[in-house]
Write a protein that holds these residues in place. Structure first.
Motif, PDB file in Angstrom:
ATOM      1  N   TRP A  30     -14.898  11.295 -10.154  1.00  0.00           N
ATOM      2  CA  TRP A  30     -14.945  10.453  -9.254  1.00  0.00           C
ATOM      3  C   TRP A  30     -13.859  10.522  -8.198  1.00  0.00           C
ATOM      4  N   LEU A  31     -12.628  10.800  -8.939  1.00  0.00           N
ATOM      5  CA  LEU A  31     -11.454  10.567  -7.856  1.00  0.00           C
ATOM      6  C   LEU A  31     -11.446  11.924  -7.174  1.00  0.00           C
ATOM      7  N   ASN A  32     -12.056  12.964  -7.654  1.00  0.00           N
ATOM      8  CA  ASN A  32     -11.959  14.155  -6.953  1.00  0.00           C
ATOM      9  C   ASN A  32     -12.803  14.156  -5.620  1.00  0.00           C
ATOM     10  N   GLY A  33     -13.873  13.390  -5.577  1.00  0.00           N
ATOM     11  CA  GLY A  33     -14.394  13.295  -4.434  1.00  0.00           C
ATOM     12  C   GLY A  33     -13.985  12.120  -3.513  1.00  0.00           C
ATOM     13  N   HIS A  34     -13.566  11.209  -4.053  1.00  0.00           N
ATOM     14  CA  HIS A  34     -13.256   9.931  -3.068  1.00  0.00           C
ATOM     15  C   HIS A  34     -11.866   9.411  -3.097  1.00  0.00           C
ATOM     16  N   LEU A  35     -11.065   9.961  -3.940  1.00  0.00           N
ATOM     17  CA  LEU A  35      -9.524   9.263  -3.840  1.00  0.00           C
ATOM     18  C   LEU A  35      -9.037   9.778  -2.647  1.00  0.00           C
ATOM     19  N   THR A  36      -9.145  11.207  -2.300  1.00  0.00           N
ATOM     20  CA  THR A  36      -8.375  11.750  -1.066  1.00  0.00           C
ATOM     21  C   THR A  36      -9.140  10.994   0.059  1.00  0.00           C
ATOM     22  N   ASP A  37     -10.272  10.721   0.096  1.00  0.00           N
ATOM     23  CA  ASP A  37     -10.786   9.929   1.218  1.00  0.00           C
ATOM     24  C   ASP A  37     -10.435   8.482   1.578  1.00  0.00           C
ATOM     25  N   LEU A  38      -9.951   8.124   0.419  1.00  0.00           N
ATOM     26  CA  LEU A  38      -9.290   6.881   0.507  1.00  0.00           C
ATOM     27  C   LEU A  38      -7.936   6.641   0.936  1.00  0.00           C
ATOM     28  N   ILE A  39      -7.261   7.911   0.756  1.00  0.00           N
ATOM     29  CA  ILE A  39      -5.921   7.856   1.199  1.00  0.00           C
ATOM     30  C   ILE A  39      -5.355   8.394   2.562  1.00  0.00           C
ATOM     31  N   VAL A  40      -6.668   9.207   3.122  1.00  0.00           N
ATOM     32  CA  VAL A  40      -6.237   9.951   4.245  1.00  0.00           C
ATOM     33  C   VAL A  40      -6.009   9.047   5.393  1.00  0.00           C
ATOM     34  N   VAL A  41      -6.845   7.759   5.561  1.00  0.00           N
ATOM     35  CA  VAL A  41      -6.642   6.956   6.725  1.00  0.00           C
ATOM     36  C   VAL A  41      -5.205   6.430   6.658  1.00  0.00           C
ATOM     37  N   ASP A  61      10.076  -2.859  13.701  1.00  0.00           N
ATOM     38  CA  ASP A  61       9.332  -3.927  13.313  1.00  0.00           C
ATOM     39  C   ASP A  61       7.819  -3.889  13.990  1.00  0.00           C
ATOM     40  N   TYR A  62       7.619  -2.848  14.940  1.00  0.00           N
ATOM     41  CA  TYR A  62       6.084  -2.565  15.360  1.00  0.00           C
ATOM     42  C   TYR A  62       5.151  -2.697  14.360  1.00  0.00           C
ATOM     43  N   LEU A  63       3.855  -3.122  14.306  1.00  0.00           N
ATOM     44  CA  LEU A  63       2.981  -2.696  13.169  1.00  0.00           C
ATOM     45  C   LEU A  63       1.672  -2.132  14.042  1.00  0.00           C
ATOM     46  N   LEU A  64       0.891  -1.286  13.485  1.00  0.00           N
ATOM     47  CA  LEU A  64      -0.412  -0.827  14.423  1.00  0.00           C
ATOM     48  C   LEU A  64      -1.390  -1.818  14.181  1.00  0.00           C
ATOM     49  N   PRO A  65      -1.977  -2.282  15.667  1.00  0.00           N
ATOM     50  CA  PRO A  65      -2.955  -3.247  15.591  1.00  0.00           C
ATOM     51  C   PRO A  65      -4.063  -2.789  14.773  1.00  0.00           C
ATOM     52  N   LEU A  66      -5.137  -3.897  14.400  1.00  0.00           N
ATOM     53  CA  LEU A  66      -6.158  -3.547  13.790  1.00  0.00           C
ATOM     54  C   LEU A  66      -7.002  -2.224  14.404  1.00  0.00           C
ATOM     55  N   GLY A  67      -7.164  -2.657  15.907  1.00  0.00           N
ATOM     56  CA  GLY A  67      -7.986  -1.465  16.680  1.00  0.00           C
ATOM     57  C   GLY A  67      -7.691  -0.222  16.306  1.00  0.00           C
ATOM     58  N   TYR A  68      -6.340   0.095  16.379  1.00  0.00           N
ATOM     59  CA  TYR A  68      -5.658   1.416  15.970  1.00  0.00           C
ATOM     60  C   TYR A  68      -6.141   1.921  14.546  1.00  0.00           C
ATOM     61  N   VAL A  69      -6.090   1.051  13.651  1.00  0.00           N
ATOM     62  CA  VAL A  69      -6.170   1.651  12.417  1.00  0.00           C
ATOM     63  C   VAL A  69      -7.762   1.737  12.090  1.00  0.00           C
ATOM     64  N   LEU A  70      -8.663   1.112  12.902  1.00  0.00           N
ATOM     65  CA  LEU A  70      -9.965   1.299  12.812  1.00  0.00           C
ATOM     66  C   LEU A  70     -10.443   2.496  13.496  1.00  0.00           C
ATOM     67  N   PHE A  71      -9.727   2.618  14.694  1.00  0.00           N
ATOM     68  CA  PHE A  71     -10.059   4.012  15.389  1.00  0.00           C
ATOM     69  C   PHE A  71      -9.664   5.112  14.638  1.00  0.00           C
ATOM     70  N   ILE A  72      -8.914   5.245  13.633  1.00  0.00           N
ATOM     71  CA  ILE A  72      -8.417   6.234  13.064  1.00  0.00           C
ATOM     72  C   ILE A  72      -9.589   6.511  11.947  1.00  0.00           C
ATOM     73  N   GLY A 104      -9.759   2.402   3.102  1.00  0.00           N
ATOM     74  CA  GLY A 104      -8.294   2.844   3.019  1.00  0.00           C
ATOM     75  C   GLY A 104      -7.632   2.075   4.262  1.00  0.00           C
ATOM     76  N   ALA A 105      -8.324   2.017   5.428  1.00  0.00           N
ATOM     77  CA  ALA A 105      -7.909   1.355   6.525  1.00  0.00           C
ATOM     78  C   ALA A 105      -7.735  -0.024   6.187  1.00  0.00           C
TER      79      ALA A 105
END
Length: 127
Positions: A30-41, A61-72, A104-105
């Motif tokens: 299971w990790l082979n197929g989905h762990l890398t997908d979980l950590i890429v974002v 202290d700047y953090l990415l807004p939710l919209g940026y993370v969802l866009f990725i 992951g996002a």
């Protein structure tokens, strides 16, 4: 800066574990197929955050807004689960991968903004 090392360290070690298992001929099912997908974002988002903090807003202290993370997450999902499978048999469109990108996002965004919520500081993108 400690956050950068935690994200890169945990993600990097996870990636290395999965790929060493693949290369040795013993993939982790299971990790082979989905762990890398979980950590890429989170990895892409953290790299973007470092660039934005150091060279664009010049605030640590700047953090990415939710919209940026969802866009990725959307971008990665479209490219790797819709476009690339049309051009290469190496890629397969899988809805579980899309779910892993968004999980992951969500994890990355929550982890980045948790101290902000904990300390009660307001302000989009800042802690």
């Amino acid at each position: 800066m400690k956050r950068l090392f935690y994200i890169l360290g945990i993600s990097g070690l996870s990636w290395l574990m999965v790929h060493l298992a693949r290369w040795s001929g013993h993939p982790l099912p299971w990790l082979n197929g989905h762990l890398t997908d979980l950590i890429v974002v989170p990895l892409i988002a953290q790299a973007c955050l470092v660039v934005v903090q150091r060279w664009i807003v010049k605030r640590s202290d700047y953090l990415l807004p939710l919209g940026y993370v969802l866009f990725i997450a959307c971008y990665v999902a479209v490219v790797f689960e819709w476009i690339m499978p049309r051009y290469s048999p190496r890629y397969t469109g899988d809805w579980l991968d899309v779910a892993a990108y968004f999980a992951g996002a969500a994890g990355y965004y929550g982890w980045q903004h948790w101290p902000v919520a904990l300390h009660g500081t307001n302000g989009e993108g800042y802690r």
